[in-house]
Design an enzyme around this catalytic site. Structure first.
Site, short mmCIF file in Angstrom:
data_model
loop_
_atom_site.label_atom_id
_atom_site.label_comp_id
_atom_site.label_asym_id
_atom_site.label_seq_id
_atom_site.Cartn_x
_atom_site.Cartn_y
_atom_site.Cartn_z
N SER A 1 -4.47 22.86 1.97
CA SER A 1 -4.46 21.73 2.89
C SER A 1 -3.59 22.09 4.08
O SER A 1 -2.52 22.69 3.91
CB SER A 1 -3.89 20.49 2.20
OG SER A 1 -3.48 19.56 3.17
N GLY B 1 -0.32 8.37 4.36
CA GLY B 1 0.67 7.35 3.99
C GLY B 1 0.86 6.27 5.04
O GLY B 1 1.92 5.67 5.14
N SER C 1 -5.96 4.52 4.32
CA SER C 1 -6.76 5.04 3.20
C SER C 1 -6.97 6.55 3.23
O SER C 1 -8.06 7.04 2.93
CB SER C 1 -8.12 4.34 3.13
OG SER C 1 -7.92 3.01 2.80
N SER C 2 -5.91 7.28 3.56
CA SER C 2 -6.02 8.74 3.51
C SER C 2 -6.32 9.20 2.09
O SER C 2 -7.09 10.14 1.89
CB SER C 2 -4.74 9.39 4.03
OG SER C 2 -3.61 8.86 3.37
N ASP D 1 -11.19 0.12 -0.34
CA ASP D 1 -11.06 1.33 0.48
C ASP D 1 -12.20 2.31 0.17
O ASP D 1 -12.86 2.82 1.06
CB ASP D 1 -9.71 2.02 0.20
CG ASP D 1 -8.54 1.07 0.39
OD1 ASP D 1 -8.74 0.00 0.99
OD2 ASP D 1 -7.44 1.40 -0.09
N TYR E 1 3.11 -3.82 -5.13
CA TYR E 1 1.66 -4.04 -5.21
C TYR E 1 1.24 -4.45 -6.63
O TYR E 1 0.54 -5.45 -6.81
CB TYR E 1 0.93 -2.77 -4.78
CG TYR E 1 -0.57 -2.91 -4.68
CD1 TYR E 1 -1.20 -3.11 -3.45
CD2 TYR E 1 -1.38 -2.84 -5.81
CE1 TYR E 1 -2.58 -3.24 -3.36
CE2 TYR E 1 -2.75 -2.97 -5.73
CZ TYR E 1 -3.35 -3.17 -4.49
OH TYR E 1 -4.72 -3.30 -4.41
C1 GLA Z 1 -4.69 -1.20 -0.65
C2 GLA Z 1 -5.63 -1.10 -1.85
C3 GLA Z 1 -6.86 -1.96 -1.66
C4 GLA Z 1 -6.47 -3.40 -1.26
C5 GLA Z 1 -5.47 -3.39 -0.12
C6 GLA Z 1 -4.98 -4.78 0.20
O1 GLA Z 1 -5.29 -0.64 0.48
O2 GLA Z 1 -6.03 0.24 -2.04
O3 GLA Z 1 -7.64 -1.96 -2.82
O4 GLA Z 1 -6.00 -4.11 -2.37
O5 GLA Z 1 -4.35 -2.57 -0.40
O6 GLA Z 1 -6.02 -5.56 0.67
#
Ligand code: GLA
Length: 325
Positions: A48, A96, A100-101, A142, A190
């Site tokens: 990478s 990070g 959604s990396s 995501d 979370y």
């Molecule tokens: C992260 C999680 C998702 C979602 C969001 C909040 O991105 O990967 O599944 O829960 O937080 O909406």
């Protein structure tokens, strides 16, 4: 060969997916790319550009690995990969940052390993890999967005049925993303939020079906506030879709502002730096609305703005789904 997967930004509908609620993300024109060759060795060997060490995974994968290799090992385990690949990964998605990396890496790796199922199967396999790699019980948003996006469109996803509707983005608005702070959901609150929703559901039934007044039956004020966020956020996603259909960008922006308030106050997943950035955007002429986006505890903010407005940040456009090129 090349596997390409976009990042995503969520326009509205956060912390609803893991209760089967509604979300409204779009894939963005920032990508994770794997240039690879398939070989006959039962081994994955990836370099990478962003990591000092290689990811080396013997197949069949145990599902376990260290550092970033744990994502590759988890993906290989979940799709029961037997044929290896060798190649190189690069990304234009800031790692990070809440764009959604990790989901992009999972989906791109699945495609490189020869995954042949539907977009929904691709997303569900990638989600299982995310759970295995991080231990965080994230929802499907995501991965499903990245696996099924359409260029120029955002999408409304029903996270219970996994049905999705592609919605064209208005041509008279731009989407701006500002990166505020690096974060990881591992070790964040979370998982606690997911549990709090489960407690709420044990009291009032599925939150996706609950009405705002049903939360009166919840005596704990924290659990009640969490449930109120989820119920009102699902409604805001419906209203947001309607506003876009009627080209009512002011209303769409107002809903984004309300969503931020709810995530900050009822759900407590924002932070003071994020709140400041959002407030500054909301006061800026030409901004219809702004909010935190994604899991929170840092990350990015997103704003819907007039095309002519000169707003600091990245102007993102809606990209197509992950694919082999
Ligand atoms: C992260 C999680 C998702 C979602 C969001 C909040 O991105 O990967 O599944 O829960 O937080 O909406």
């Amino acid at each position: 060969m090349r596997a390409v997967a976009p990042g995503r930004v969520n326009l509205i509908g956060d912390h609803t997916d893991y209760t089967g609620g509604l979300v409204f993300p779009m894939a963005i024109d920032r990508f994770t790319t794997i240039d690879f060759d398939r070989w006959h060795e039962p081994l994955i060997r990836l370099r990478s550009h962003d990591e000092p060490s290689e990811a080396i995974v013997q197949l069949p994968s145990s599902g376990e690995g260290r550092g970033w290799a744990r994502y590759i090992a988890a993906v290989a385990h979940e799709c029961a990969a037997v044929n290896g690949i060798t190649g190189e990964i690069s990304t234009t998605i800031p790692i990070g940052s809440g764009l959604s990396s990790s989901a992009a890496l999972e989906v791109a790796t699945l495609l490189a390993l020869g995954f042949t199922g539907s977009a929904s199967e691709l997303a569900q396999t990638a989600r299982r890999a995310e759970h295995r790699a991080t231990g965080v019980p994230t929802g499907i948003m995501d991965q499903l967005c990245i696996a099924s996006a359409r260029e120029g469109h955002a999408m409304l996803i029903d996270c219970e049925s996994l049905e999705l509707e592609h919605v064209a983005l208005p041509s008279d608005a731009q989407v701006i993303v500002q990166f505020i702070a690096k974060r990881t959901l591992e070790g964040s609150q979370y998982s606690q939020r997911v549990q709090q929703c489960a407690v709420a559901e044990s009291l009032v039934g599925a939150l996706r079906l609950a009405k705002p007044d049903s939360i009166a039956a919840i005596s704990d004020p924290t659990i009640r506030a969490r449930a109120r966020h989820v119920i009102t956020e699902n409604q805001r996603v419906r209203d947001f879709r309607r506003a876009l259909r009627h080209s009512d960008l002011r209303e769409a922006g107002r809903l984004m502002n309300q969503s931020h308030e709810s995530l900050a106050v009822d759900y407590e997943v924002s932070s003071s730096v994020i709140d400041e950035a959002v407030a500054k955007l909301q006061e800026t002429p030409g901004v219809f609305g702004a909010r935190m986006t994604g899991g929170g505890f840092g990350g990015c903010v997103v704003a819907l703005c007039e095309n002519s407005a000169n707003i600091e940040g990245w102007r993102v456009s809606a990209a197509r789904a992950a694919h082999l090129a």
